[in-house]
Structure formats: structure tokens, C-alpha cells
Write a protein that holds these residues in place. Structure first.
Motif, mmCIF file in Angstrom:
data_model
loop_
_atom_site.group_PDB
_atom_site.id
_atom_site.type_symbol
_atom_site.label_atom_id
_atom_site.label_comp_id
_atom_site.label_asym_id
_atom_site.label_seq_id
_atom_site.Cartn_x
_atom_site.Cartn_y
_atom_site.Cartn_z
ATOM 1 N N VAL A 247 0.827 -1.204 0.000
ATOM 2 C CA VAL A 247 0.000 0.000 0.000
ATOM 3 C C VAL A 247 0.864 1.258 0.000
ATOM 4 O O VAL A 247 0.669 2.157 -0.821
ATOM 5 N N LEU A 248 1.837 1.329 0.906
ATOM 6 C CA LEU A 248 2.617 2.554 1.055
ATOM 7 C C LEU A 248 4.000 2.220 1.606
ATOM 8 O O LEU A 248 4.126 1.471 2.579
ATOM 9 N N LEU A 249 5.039 2.758 0.975
ATOM 10 C CA LEU A 249 6.404 2.602 1.492
ATOM 11 C C LEU A 249 6.539 3.478 2.733
ATOM 12 O O LEU A 249 6.385 4.696 2.668
ATOM 13 N N ARG A 250 6.842 2.845 3.864
ATOM 14 C CA ARG A 250 6.898 3.576 5.123
ATOM 15 C C ARG A 250 8.317 3.764 5.662
ATOM 16 O O ARG A 250 8.632 4.794 6.242
ATOM 17 N N THR A 251 9.172 2.760 5.465
ATOM 18 C CA THR A 251 10.501 2.820 6.082
ATOM 19 C C THR A 251 11.547 2.161 5.181
ATOM 20 O O THR A 251 11.283 1.120 4.582
ATOM 21 N N ILE A 252 12.719 2.770 5.109
ATOM 22 C CA ILE A 252 13.872 2.189 4.428
ATOM 23 C C ILE A 252 14.931 1.884 5.485
ATOM 24 O O ILE A 252 15.301 2.766 6.272
ATOM 25 N N TYR A 253 15.382 0.648 5.518
ATOM 26 C CA TYR A 253 16.416 0.227 6.458
ATOM 27 C C TYR A 253 17.701 -0.044 5.693
ATOM 28 O O TYR A 253 17.697 -0.777 4.693
ATOM 29 N N GLU A 254 18.817 0.515 6.166
ATOM 30 C CA GLU A 254 20.110 0.293 5.535
ATOM 31 C C GLU A 254 21.108 -0.122 6.599
ATOM 32 O O GLU A 254 21.241 0.544 7.637
ATOM 33 N N ASN A 255 21.808 -1.232 6.361
ATOM 34 C CA ASN A 255 22.820 -1.730 7.299
ATOM 35 C C ASN A 255 24.206 -1.355 6.789
ATOM 36 O O ASN A 255 24.550 -1.642 5.645
ATOM 37 N N GLU A 256 24.998 -0.747 7.643
ATOM 38 C CA GLU A 256 26.316 -0.258 7.254
ATOM 39 C C GLU A 256 27.382 -0.805 8.201
ATOM 40 O O GLU A 256 27.119 -1.070 9.368
ATOM 41 N N GLU A 257 28.585 -0.973 7.695
ATOM 42 C CA GLU A 257 29.748 -1.388 8.486
ATOM 43 C C GLU A 257 29.469 -2.670 9.268
ATOM 44 O O GLU A 257 29.769 -2.772 10.476
ATOM 45 N N MET A 258 28.940 -3.662 8.580
ATOM 46 C CA MET A 258 28.664 -4.950 9.218
ATOM 47 C C MET A 258 29.976 -5.691 9.475
ATOM 48 O O MET A 258 30.787 -5.864 8.571
ATOM 49 N N LYS A 259 30.171 -6.122 10.746
ATOM 50 C CA LYS A 259 31.429 -6.763 11.129
ATOM 51 C C LYS A 259 31.168 -7.899 12.119
ATOM 52 O O LYS A 259 30.296 -7.803 12.973
ATOM 53 N N PHE A 260 31.972 -8.954 11.981
ATOM 54 C CA PHE A 260 31.925 -10.072 12.913
ATOM 55 C C PHE A 260 33.102 -10.023 13.873
ATOM 56 O O PHE A 260 34.163 -9.479 13.566
ATOM 57 N N ASP A 261 32.892 -10.634 15.057
ATOM 58 C CA ASP A 261 33.958 -10.940 16.010
ATOM 59 C C ASP A 261 34.817 -9.729 16.367
ATOM 60 O O ASP A 261 36.048 -9.779 16.358
ATOM 61 N N GLN A 262 34.143 -8.648 16.707
ATOM 62 C CA GLN A 262 34.836 -7.461 17.186
ATOM 63 C C GLN A 262 35.147 -7.604 18.684
ATOM 64 O O GLN A 262 34.552 -8.420 19.386
ATOM 65 N N ASN A 263 36.061 -6.794 19.163
ATOM 66 C CA ASN A 263 36.410 -6.834 20.583
ATOM 67 C C ASN A 263 35.484 -5.907 21.368
ATOM 68 O O ASN A 263 35.786 -4.735 21.590
ATOM 69 N N PHE A 264 34.346 -6.436 21.785
ATOM 70 C CA PHE A 264 33.421 -5.648 22.596
ATOM 71 C C PHE A 264 33.998 -5.451 23.992
ATOM 72 O O PHE A 264 34.665 -6.343 24.527
#
Length: 272
Positions: A247-264
């Protein structure tokens, strides 16, 4: 087994939590893939997981982080608001999540330690019901979305193959009806999903959600390779009707800088 997997997405984002109450059979499950049915529905999920990078690659990851850019549109299609959030997930034996973002009215944080979820503004816990629900639902919901198609192996998932659909996404796709057993997570049996996979490659193409108070259609528009694994980095969320019509485009989601196994940091998932 690593990766407790059950959740739900962000629309009103109040869906299935990671702590499934559905017990496993006494027979040892060597891999979550063993939960998949030995039929066309299970075959589609297996091929979708293989195309996305494979279960072993996913299961080997300890944590995941990315920035989620959320662009909200008004009824005319004009941009109403843009929010950028940092998402951090522990993918080990115990699910944990943290979301951090800044908007005009303050700095916000959601932390889910796997047992409790809280939302904070400027370091102060928000205890109103809306904030409490958002803390739980948003953290599990976003994890559910980014973890597709792997989460279709969760305990309590009921998969039904609906054949080839050529209408919802204006192209031929495998259609899977995805339901959750009544005792699966916190909202099992309350929501109905359809997931769509490319007819030939089995790439994740979109989904439809009936969440009880409305409907939505999501299309997966752009993907990227992250350490040999395929993840979407742009998806469109539309309001829809019960016939799965956008019916209507409400939200655009964009994922940036996706990374695995970072040092949290050691206190990343500690509640205050």
C-alpha cells in the motif's frame, strides 16, 4: 548449541524472544538444520542457508555489529526522520544485545542481557510500559531480521511450502508460510509470516507479516558480502493489506559497516 534463534521483526516489534520454551526431542540434535522438515519447505530453507554462506560459517561467529540507518517516510514519500543506530550482538551460547542511538531529544540505549531488557535515556532507565516493551521487542526483533534465513531453524518454527508466488514481489519466488508453536518464545502462535526466496538461487527476497493489528510487506533490495556471508544492506518496508498487496512505502532500512567478532568491551551488555 550455539545461537538460540527465535524472535521477530521491527514493525511494531514486539515478537518472539530468543528463549524458546519448546523442548527438544530426546534424540540429540547434531545441527539446528536437523530440525528442518524432510520436505519441500525444509529443502528451501536448507538451500537458502547454503546460498547465504552456510550454517557452519554462521555458527562460527561469536558476535556481530553494524549501524542501522532507519529512514521514515510520510504518506507523500517525503523523509520524515532519519535515525542511525549502532547494533551489537553476542552470538555465543547466550544471546545478548545492545542498541545505541542519538536523536534530537537525547541519547538512547537498549541493553538485553538475555534475561532482562532495559531502555535508557541519558543513562537513566525508562520504566514506562512502552519503553519496557520496546527494549525487549526491538532487541530481539532486529536480531531476528539480521539473522535470516538461519532463524528458520529455530525450535517451534512450523514451515509450510506454499509453492511459487508471482504476485507479492512481482517476480517468481518460493513462498514459505512461517508460523510458531504456541509455546515457542513469548508470542508463539500470535503472528503469521510468509518468507519469499528467489525461484532459482534461493536468495532471500522478502516477507509478509500479519501481526494481528496490521500487515506489512518487506522487500530485500541490496546485499553485500561480509566475510564470505551474504547479508542484506537495504530493505524496504511497506504497509500492506491482508491480500499481501503493498500500500505505502513507510521505512527504508540500511545496514552499514557490518562486522563479525569485534572486541566488545567487557561491560557492553551489563544492565545499569
Amino acid at each position: 548449541m550455539k545461537k538460540c534463534l527465535i524472535g521477530i521483526v521491527m514493525i511494531a516489534f514486539f515478537l518472539i524472544g530468543c528463549q524458546s520454551k519448546v523442548s527438544e526431542k530426546t534424540v540429540e540434535v547434531v545441527s539446528p538444520l536437523d530440525r528442518l522438515p524432510d520436505n519441500k519447505a525444509g529443502d528451501v530453507v536448507r538451500k537458502a542457508i547454503a546460498f547465504a554462506g552456510g550454517w557452519e560459517a554462521w555458527d562460527s561467529k561469536e558476535n556481530f555489529s553494524f549501524y542501522k540507518k532507519i529512514t521514515q517516510l510520510d504518506s507523500s514519500g517525503a523523509v520524515k526522520r532519519v535515525v542511525k543506530q549502532l547494533h551489537q550482538y553476542d552470538l555465543g551460547d547466550h544471546f545478548r544485545a545492545k542498541m545505541t542511538w542519538l536523536v534530537d531529544d537525547g541519547n538512547f540505549v537498549i541493553i538485553n542481557n538475555g534475561k532482562e531488557a532495559k531502555k535508557y535515556k541519558e543513562g537513566v532507565e525508562l520504566t514506562d510500559k512502552k519503553s519496557m516493551n520496546e527494549a525487549w521487542n526491538s532487541s530481539y526483533g532486529s536480531h531476528y531480521v539480521i539473522s535470516m534465513p538461519y532463524k528458520l531453524t529455530d525450535p517451534g518454527v512450523i514451515l509450510t511450502y506454499e509453492g511459487i508466488d508471482e504476485n507479492v514481489l512481482d517476480k517468481p519466488v518460493h513462498a514459505l508460510k512461517v508460523e510458531y508453536a504456541k509455546d515457542a518464545g513469548s508470542t508463539g502462535g500470535m503472528h503469521l509470516w510468509y518468507y519469499y526466496f528467489d525461484k532459482n538461487t534461493y536468495d532471500l527476497a522478502g516477507n509478509y507479516l500479519d501481526y494481528g493489528e496490521g500487515h506489512s510487506v518487506t522487500t530485500y533490495e541490496v546485499f553485500e558480502d561480509v566475510e564470505g556471508m551474504r547479508f542484506h544492506n537495504r530493505r524496504f518496508s511497506y504497509s500492506s493489506n491482508e491480500n499481501k498487496e503493498r500500500v505505502l512505502l513507510r521505512t527504508i532500512y540500511e545496514n552499514e559497516e557490518m562486522k563479525f567478532d569485534q572486541n566488545f568491551a567487557s561491560n557492553t551488555f551489563l544492565l545499569k
